[in-house]
Design a protein around this motif. Sequence first.
Motif, short mmCIF file in Angstrom:
data_model
loop_
_atom_site.label_atom_id
_atom_site.label_comp_id
_atom_site.label_asym_id
_atom_site.label_seq_id
_atom_site.Cartn_x
_atom_site.Cartn_y
_atom_site.Cartn_z
N GLU A 51 0.86 -1.18 0.00
CA GLU A 51 0.00 0.00 0.00
C GLU A 51 0.89 1.23 0.00
O GLU A 51 2.04 1.17 0.45
N LYS A 96 2.12 5.02 -6.43
CA LYS A 96 1.07 4.13 -6.92
C LYS A 96 1.65 3.11 -7.89
O LYS A 96 1.28 1.93 -7.87
N GLN A 97 2.58 3.52 -8.72
CA GLN A 97 3.21 2.61 -9.67
C GLN A 97 4.02 1.53 -8.94
O GLN A 97 3.95 0.35 -9.29
N ASP A 100 1.44 -0.89 -7.42
CA ASP A 100 0.83 -1.71 -8.48
C ASP A 100 1.81 -2.78 -8.98
O ASP A 100 1.42 -3.92 -9.19
N ASN A 101 3.08 -2.40 -9.14
CA ASN A 101 4.09 -3.37 -9.60
C ASN A 101 4.26 -4.50 -8.60
O ASN A 101 4.36 -5.66 -8.97
N ASN A 103 2.08 -5.52 -6.22
CA ASN A 103 0.87 -6.31 -6.08
C ASN A 103 0.59 -7.19 -7.30
O ASN A 103 -0.09 -8.20 -7.18
N SER A 104 1.10 -6.82 -8.45
CA SER A 104 0.89 -7.64 -9.65
C SER A 104 2.03 -8.63 -9.89
O SER A 104 1.97 -9.42 -10.81
#
Length: 107
Positions: A51, A96-97, A100-101, A103-104
């Motif tokens: 987060e 945020k990037q 996102d990286n 979490n994916s």
Amino acid sequence: MRLYVNSKIGNQKIYLSLTARSKLELLRKLGNRHFNFGSSESFSINDVVAEPEANITGGVGAAIGGVIGLLGGPAGLLIGASLGGIIGSSTNTSEKQLVDNFNSSHI
């Protein structure tokens, strides 16, 4: 960015003291796919979620820039507020990037 797992007991976030850009990097740091936190709960690398740590909004950045810009008069105020807003927005986008990286990512 902060990493955490959701406790199965009490449904609370338990934050890790480690940082990693991907789950593979976290696996390398932990040395095992499974880990626990001094409790009977066991977690997997795949249970870890990222987060955003800092949430500097464009408005906060603009306010900071505006205060700094006061020293330069009205023109400094406008320029400072604009630059502060851009910096705040850019910080949120980068954070945020990263989230996102992570979490994916998969192991």
